[in-house]
Scaffold this motif. Structure first.
Motif, PDB file in Angstrom:
ATOM      1  N   ARG A   1       0.573  -1.167   0.035  1.00  0.00           N
ATOM      2  CA  ARG A   1      -0.075  -0.129  -0.115  1.00  0.00           C
ATOM      3  C   ARG A   1       0.991   1.265  -0.071  1.00  0.00           C
ATOM      4  O   ARG A   1       1.910   1.290   0.919  1.00  0.00           O
ATOM      5  CB  ARG A   1      -0.700   0.095   1.335  1.00  0.00           C
ATOM      6  CG  ARG A   1      -1.697  -1.096   1.353  1.00  0.00           C
ATOM      7  CD  ARG A   1      -2.716  -1.075   2.767  1.00  0.00           C
ATOM      8  NE  ARG A   1      -3.885  -0.235   2.466  1.00  0.00           N
ATOM      9  CZ  ARG A   1      -4.380   0.449   3.256  1.00  0.00           C
ATOM     10  NH1 ARG A   1      -4.085   0.579   4.394  1.00  0.00           N
ATOM     11  NH2 ARG A   1      -5.706   0.984   2.842  1.00  0.00           N
TER      12      ARG A   1
ATOM     13  N   GLU B   1      -2.750   0.345  -4.065  1.00  0.00           N
ATOM     14  CA  GLU B   1      -2.898  -0.937  -3.398  1.00  0.00           C
ATOM     15  C   GLU B   1      -2.774  -1.916  -4.291  1.00  0.00           C
ATOM     16  O   GLU B   1      -3.424  -1.852  -5.316  1.00  0.00           O
ATOM     17  CB  GLU B   1      -4.045  -1.186  -2.626  1.00  0.00           C
ATOM     18  CG  GLU B   1      -4.320  -0.115  -1.467  1.00  0.00           C
ATOM     19  CD  GLU B   1      -5.773  -0.563  -0.680  1.00  0.00           C
ATOM     20  OE1 GLU B   1      -5.869  -0.365   0.720  1.00  0.00           O
ATOM     21  OE2 GLU B   1      -6.882  -0.975  -1.301  1.00  0.00           O
TER      22      GLU B   1
ATOM     23  N   ASP C   1      -5.252  -7.797   2.932  1.00  0.00           N
ATOM     24  CA  ASP C   1      -6.095  -7.749   4.254  1.00  0.00           C
ATOM     25  C   ASP C   1      -5.561  -7.085   5.548  1.00  0.00           C
ATOM     26  O   ASP C   1      -6.134  -6.366   6.236  1.00  0.00           O
ATOM     27  CB  ASP C   1      -7.047  -9.000   4.262  1.00  0.00           C
ATOM     28  CG  ASP C   1      -8.008  -9.187   2.980  1.00  0.00           C
ATOM     29  OD1 ASP C   1      -8.354  -8.158   2.344  1.00  0.00           O
ATOM     30  OD2 ASP C   1      -8.573 -10.255   2.900  1.00  0.00           O
ATOM     31  N   VAL C   2      -4.257  -8.046   5.582  1.00  0.00           N
ATOM     32  CA  VAL C   2      -3.829  -7.465   7.111  1.00  0.00           C
ATOM     33  C   VAL C   2      -3.148  -6.223   7.258  1.00  0.00           C
ATOM     34  O   VAL C   2      -3.524  -5.304   8.116  1.00  0.00           O
ATOM     35  CB  VAL C   2      -2.624  -8.759   7.283  1.00  0.00           C
ATOM     36  CG1 VAL C   2      -1.833  -8.270   8.612  1.00  0.00           C
ATOM     37  CG2 VAL C   2      -3.158 -10.053   7.326  1.00  0.00           C
TER      38      VAL C   2
ATOM     39  N   GLN D   1      -4.488  -3.715   5.324  1.00  0.00           N
ATOM     40  CA  GLN D   1      -5.579  -2.674   5.404  1.00  0.00           C
ATOM     41  C   GLN D   1      -6.185  -2.706   6.738  1.00  0.00           C
ATOM     42  O   GLN D   1      -6.646  -1.584   7.303  1.00  0.00           O
ATOM     43  CB  GLN D   1      -6.671  -3.353   4.214  1.00  0.00           C
ATOM     44  CG  GLN D   1      -6.569  -2.929   2.839  1.00  0.00           C
ATOM     45  CD  GLN D   1      -7.558  -3.544   1.967  1.00  0.00           C
ATOM     46  OE1 GLN D   1      -8.189  -4.465   2.458  1.00  0.00           O
ATOM     47  NE2 GLN D   1      -7.376  -3.280   0.818  1.00  0.00           N
ATOM     48  N   PHE D   2      -6.406  -3.949   7.362  1.00  0.00           N
ATOM     49  CA  PHE D   2      -7.021  -4.101   8.756  1.00  0.00           C
ATOM     50  C   PHE D   2      -6.071  -3.118   9.739  1.00  0.00           C
ATOM     51  O   PHE D   2      -6.589  -2.511  10.690  1.00  0.00           O
ATOM     52  CB  PHE D   2      -6.993  -5.382   9.179  1.00  0.00           C
ATOM     53  CG  PHE D   2      -7.644  -5.442  10.790  1.00  0.00           C
ATOM     54  CD1 PHE D   2      -8.984  -5.527  10.856  1.00  0.00           C
ATOM     55  CD2 PHE D   2      -6.852  -5.824  11.693  1.00  0.00           C
ATOM     56  CE1 PHE D   2      -9.452  -5.452  12.274  1.00  0.00           C
ATOM     57  CE2 PHE D   2      -7.244  -5.724  13.116  1.00  0.00           C
ATOM     58  CZ  PHE D   2      -8.493  -5.815  13.266  1.00  0.00           C
ATOM     59  N   ARG D   3      -4.815  -3.360   9.614  1.00  0.00           N
ATOM     60  CA  ARG D   3      -3.842  -2.306  10.476  1.00  0.00           C
ATOM     61  C   ARG D   3      -3.467  -1.079   9.898  1.00  0.00           C
ATOM     62  O   ARG D   3      -2.855  -0.133  10.334  1.00  0.00           O
ATOM     63  CB  ARG D   3      -2.666  -3.037  10.371  1.00  0.00           C
ATOM     64  CG  ARG D   3      -2.841  -4.392  11.400  1.00  0.00           C
ATOM     65  CD  ARG D   3      -1.667  -5.122  11.405  1.00  0.00           C
ATOM     66  NE  ARG D   3      -1.964  -6.554  11.947  1.00  0.00           N
ATOM     67  CZ  ARG D   3      -1.441  -7.066  12.942  1.00  0.00           C
ATOM     68  NH1 ARG D   3      -0.481  -6.680  13.697  1.00  0.00           N
ATOM     69  NH2 ARG D   3      -1.607  -8.369  13.356  1.00  0.00           N
ATOM     70  N   GLU D   4      -4.448  -0.509   8.938  1.00  0.00           N
ATOM     71  CA  GLU D   4      -4.219   0.797   8.361  1.00  0.00           C
ATOM     72  C   GLU D   4      -2.901   1.451   8.172  1.00  0.00           C
ATOM     73  O   GLU D   4      -2.437   2.390   8.367  1.00  0.00           O
ATOM     74  CB  GLU D   4      -4.891   1.666   9.293  1.00  0.00           C
ATOM     75  CG  GLU D   4      -6.449   1.358   9.645  1.00  0.00           C
ATOM     76  CD  GLU D   4      -6.974   2.247  10.420  1.00  0.00           C
ATOM     77  OE1 GLU D   4      -6.578   2.716  11.375  1.00  0.00           O
ATOM     78  OE2 GLU D   4      -8.137   2.677  10.144  1.00  0.00           O
TER      79      GLU D   4
ATOM     80  N   GLY E   1      -1.991 -15.183   5.173  1.00  0.00           N
ATOM     81  CA  GLY E   1      -2.676 -14.063   5.934  1.00  0.00           C
ATOM     82  C   GLY E   1      -1.819 -14.156   7.512  1.00  0.00           C
ATOM     83  O   GLY E   1      -1.672 -13.369   8.084  1.00  0.00           O
TER      84      GLY E   1
ATOM     85  N   ARG F   1       0.499 -11.473   9.408  1.00  0.00           N
ATOM     86  CA  ARG F   1      -0.051 -11.178  10.805  1.00  0.00           C
ATOM     87  C   ARG F   1       1.067 -11.441  11.835  1.00  0.00           C
ATOM     88  O   ARG F   1       1.141 -10.699  12.692  1.00  0.00           O
ATOM     89  CB  ARG F   1      -1.194 -11.477  11.090  1.00  0.00           C
ATOM     90  CG  ARG F   1      -2.193 -11.248  11.998  1.00  0.00           C
ATOM     91  CD  ARG F   1      -3.373 -11.904  12.538  1.00  0.00           C
ATOM     92  NE  ARG F   1      -4.182 -11.822  11.344  1.00  0.00           N
ATOM     93  CZ  ARG F   1      -4.386 -12.911  10.385  1.00  0.00           C
ATOM     94  NH1 ARG F   1      -4.037 -14.024  11.003  1.00  0.00           N
ATOM     95  NH2 ARG F   1      -5.275 -12.857   9.498  1.00  0.00           N
TER      96      ARG F   1
ATOM     97  N   ASP G   1       2.583  -8.482  13.857  1.00  0.00           N
ATOM     98  CA  ASP G   1       2.436  -8.399  15.451  1.00  0.00           C
ATOM     99  C   ASP G   1       3.818  -8.027  16.311  1.00  0.00           C
ATOM    100  O   ASP G   1       3.703  -7.150  17.300  1.00  0.00           O
ATOM    101  CB  ASP G   1       2.068  -9.872  15.797  1.00  0.00           C
ATOM    102  CG  ASP G   1       0.404 -10.009  15.673  1.00  0.00           C
ATOM    103  OD1 ASP G   1       0.017  -9.229  15.443  1.00  0.00           O
ATOM    104  OD2 ASP G   1       0.148 -11.315  15.771  1.00  0.00           O
TER     105      ASP G   1
END
Length: 212
Positions: free
Chosen positions: A57, A64, A82-83, A85-88, A115, A119, A123
């Protein structure tokens, strides 16, 4: 200018799932050229892998992209994206390298593996918030140096370069949303006895630590 979340350092993590080795790499990137260079770096670091799945991104242009690199469509790059995007997260490239272990994981297993590996890496990766700041140069007599520095510290306004000649010049970084307040405050505090010039605008990083 707006604030956004990113990472500033490279990192890696790996796990073995049903004999396949999944290695996640994260890179800070600012352009598609940097994306291409780091994809090649991942291939050189881990040669002869079966797949080099990735997603990135870019904040400029809100760009993206993701790629499955030979895995069934939507089972590799999409879960990694997706990971992100979820974490912006922006200005970030994640590559997940797979060394095939001989056991087919199926579409659901691949989605969870790619994924989950991305993640796991994020983390443990330190996240920073890039906050836009206006840069001012304040020019004053020496009598104002200590009072101004004290007030800057009290307001958590960061200072940069300082020049000492017939007058003192201090570079000050003011959060973008506070820039008009700063100019008004400075004029009132000093009775318009100093010179204040806008020089530039920059993004400064504030560490948030790992962001689960």
């Amino acid at each position: 200018m707006v604030s956004y979340l990113t990472i500033l350092e490279e990192g890696h993590s790996e796990q073995v799932i049903d004999k396949s080795r999944f290695i996640a790499l994260v890179f800070p990137v600012k352009s598609t050229q940097e994306v291409a260079l780091n994809l090649e770096k991942a291939r050189q670091l881990y040669p002869n892998a079966r797949h080099y799945v990735y997603a990135y991104r870019l904040h400029e242009g809100n760009l993206e992209r993701s790629a499955d690199d030979g895995e069934p469509q939507g089972t590799g790059g999409r879960p990694v994206l997706d990971v992100l995007q979820f974490r912006e997260l922006w200005d970030v490239l994640v590559v997940v390298v797979r060394y095939f272990g001989g056991i087919l994981l199926g579409t659901g297993g691949l989605t969870r593996a790619y994924g989950g590996t991305a993640r796991q890496l994020l983390d443990q990766t330190e996240v920073s918030k890039l906050i836009p700041h206006a840069v001012y140069e304040v020019e004053a007599s020496y009598d104002w140096y200590e009072p101004l520095k004290y007030q800057f510290r009290q307001n958590n306004w960061l200072t940069g370069n300082e020049e000492f000649s017939e007058t003192v010049r201090i570079e000050v970084f003011i959060p973008w949303v506070d820039r008009h307040h700063f100019v008004e405050w400075l004029a009132e505090f000093t009775g318009n006895q100093i010179i204040c010039q806008a020089k530039d605008s920059v993004l400064r990083a504030e560490s948030l630590g790992p962001r689960l």
